[in-house]
Scaffold this active site. Structure first.
Site, PDB file in Angstrom:
ATOM      1  CE1 TYR A 138      -3.068  -2.943   0.130  1.00  0.00           C
ATOM      2  CE2 TYR A 138      -3.653  -2.385   2.368  1.00  0.00           C
ATOM      3  CZ  TYR A 138      -3.826  -3.178   1.251  1.00  0.00           C
ATOM      4  OH  TYR A 138      -4.731  -4.196   1.259  1.00  0.00           O
ATOM      5  CE  LYS A 188       1.919 -17.779  -1.445  1.00  0.00           C
ATOM      6  NZ  LYS A 188       1.140 -19.024  -1.312  1.00  0.00           N
ATOM      7  CG  ASP A 220      -1.537 -20.184   0.479  1.00  0.00           C
ATOM      8  OD1 ASP A 220      -0.849 -19.944   1.487  1.00  0.00           O
ATOM      9  OD2 ASP A 220      -1.085 -20.800  -0.501  1.00  0.00           O
ATOM     10  CG  ASP A 244      -7.262  -4.450   3.712  1.00  0.00           C
ATOM     11  OD1 ASP A 244      -8.352  -4.427   4.307  1.00  0.00           O
ATOM     12  OD2 ASP A 244      -7.009  -3.735   2.726  1.00  0.00           O
ATOM     13  CG  ASP A 248     -12.821  -6.768   5.838  1.00  0.00           C
ATOM     14  OD1 ASP A 248     -12.589  -6.224   6.938  1.00  0.00           O
ATOM     15  OD2 ASP A 248     -13.218  -6.132   4.842  1.00  0.00           O
TER      16      ASP A 248
END
Ligand code: NAD
Length: 356
Positions: A138, A188, A220, A244, A248
């Site tokens: 970001y 990752k 994942d 992020d 959620d």
């Protein structure tokens, strides 16, 4: 006298902020708290032409804690990106130097039927996502869109310095120490150099926390385990983008966006806000769920004011009011009592006062 800045913002922000004020009012009798209200987001654009006005900035920097409703709405959607309400949110996070977002997930047994998961999977689920807020894709440079070999090509950079990783890892380990003493770090590392460094630094920090159990999980797999075995998590430590998405996903387990609080910490003061947005579709109707906002006050009492007994009182009172059958529209089902935002806030306020 400690100052709390209240920035209600837009949409349902002011309606749920009123309920948070009720809760704070219960404690003001015994705690010297000064509440100052200032605009942010769209409301501040309307009043000052700026989503994060200087006077809001000044009070925020001097306050012990900030309580925020939500920002944004269709009224300001056509504005250029740099002038939109969301800039107010980024502005206040930056001004306060906040680099860690904490999202605790609680499953209320009274509302388990609203979760998409089976009740047996939800048993003993209680974990906190600790998400890094200032680095990653970001904010990484270079970023952009260019014409390459005759076609549009876009790029972003995933980047983390060891200082950024170290401080968020410390936040996660400190938090785990107060609870079940387990950190699961999400990365990752099998394909990304940035994430390999992430894992390395997390392991380095762990050497100072031998009482806390550390595990690593690829993102994942983490996405899968949140729905398969959510009770296995205590503190989930994540980089910005993975957090992020995963936070959620985790929020859905609770049954409604309106139930969950969050805290952004790391700077001189902390910012507390419910995880949902300004919900323009239900704004002004007195039907928004104020529980997430009221639980922000609980987090604030615990973390910013070192008053865990006040936090416990708020959580107990919310639970008692749910036991009594009161429900806002988003968590209503037949056989329960549908009430307004204001009535829910008043009921929790009454319960706290009766227990104080
Ligand atoms: P949203 O979270 O505002 O709403 C999503 C859905 O959940 C809507 O149907 C809404 O009615 C419902 N909902 C949300 N909070 C609720 C509550 N407390 N009680 C009952 N129902 C609730 O997300 P969105 O619709 O994608 O975004 C609306 C606006 O909010 C946009 O302008 C967006 O940019 C902004 N936003 C702000 C923040 C923030 O301030 N931190 C976060 C997310 C979105």
């Amino acid at each position: 006298m400690e100052t709390i800045l209240l920035v209600a913002g837009d949409g349902i922000g002011p309606e749920i902020m009123e309920q948070a004020k009720r809760i704070l009012g219960c404690f003001q009798k015994n705690m010297p708290l000064e509440l100052i209200e200032k605009p942010i987001g769209g409301a501040a654009i309307d009043a000052y032409g700026n989503p994060f006005p200087q006077e809001t900035d000044q009070v925020a920097r001097a306050a012990k804690a900030v309580l925020l409703g939500a920002v944004g709405g269709p009224k300001w959607d056509a504005l250029p990106l740099a002038q939109r309400p969301e800039k107010g949110l980024l502005g206040i996070r930056k001004a306060l130097g906040l680099y860690a977002n904490l999202r605790p997930l609680t499953i209320w047994p009274q509302l388990a039927n609203f979760s998409p998961l089976k009740p047996e999977i939800l048993e003993n689920v209680s974990f906190t996502v600790v998400r890094e807020l200032t680095g990653d894709l970001y904010f990484g440079e270079p970023r952009g869109l260019e014409n390459k070999d005759g076609q549009r090509t876009a790029f972003n950079t995933m980047t983390y310095s060891e200082t950024e990783i170290r401080r968020i890892a410390i936040t996660a380990f400190d938090l785990a120490r107060k609870g079940r003493k387990k950190v699961c770090s999400v990365d990752k590392a099998n394909v990304l150099e940035t994430m390999r460094l992430w894992r390395e630094i997390v392991e380095e920090v762990h050497r100072d926390y031998s009482d806390v159990e550390l595990s690593h999980m690829h993102v994942d797999n983490a996405a899968m385990q949140i729905v398969r075995q959510p009770s296995s998590f205590d503190v989930m430590l994540t980089p910005n983008m993975f957090g992020d998405i995963l936070s959620d996903e985790a929020a859905v387990l609770s049954g409604s966006l309106g139930l969950l609080p969050s805290a952004s910490v790391g700077g001189t003061s902390a910012l507390y806000e419910p995880i949902h947005g300004s919900a323009p579709d239900i704004a002004g109707k007195d039907i928004a769920n104020p529980i997430g906002m009221m639980l922000c006050v609980a987090m604030m009492m615990e973390s910013s004011f070192n008053k865990p007994e006040c936090a416990a009182l708020i959580r107990q009172s919310v639970s008692d009011v749910l036991d009594s059958g009161m429900r806002t529209t988003d968590i209503w089902s037949s056989g329960t009592d549908k009430v307004s935002t204001d009535s829910m806030g008043k009921a929790v306020e009454r319960r706290i006062s009766s227990l104080l």
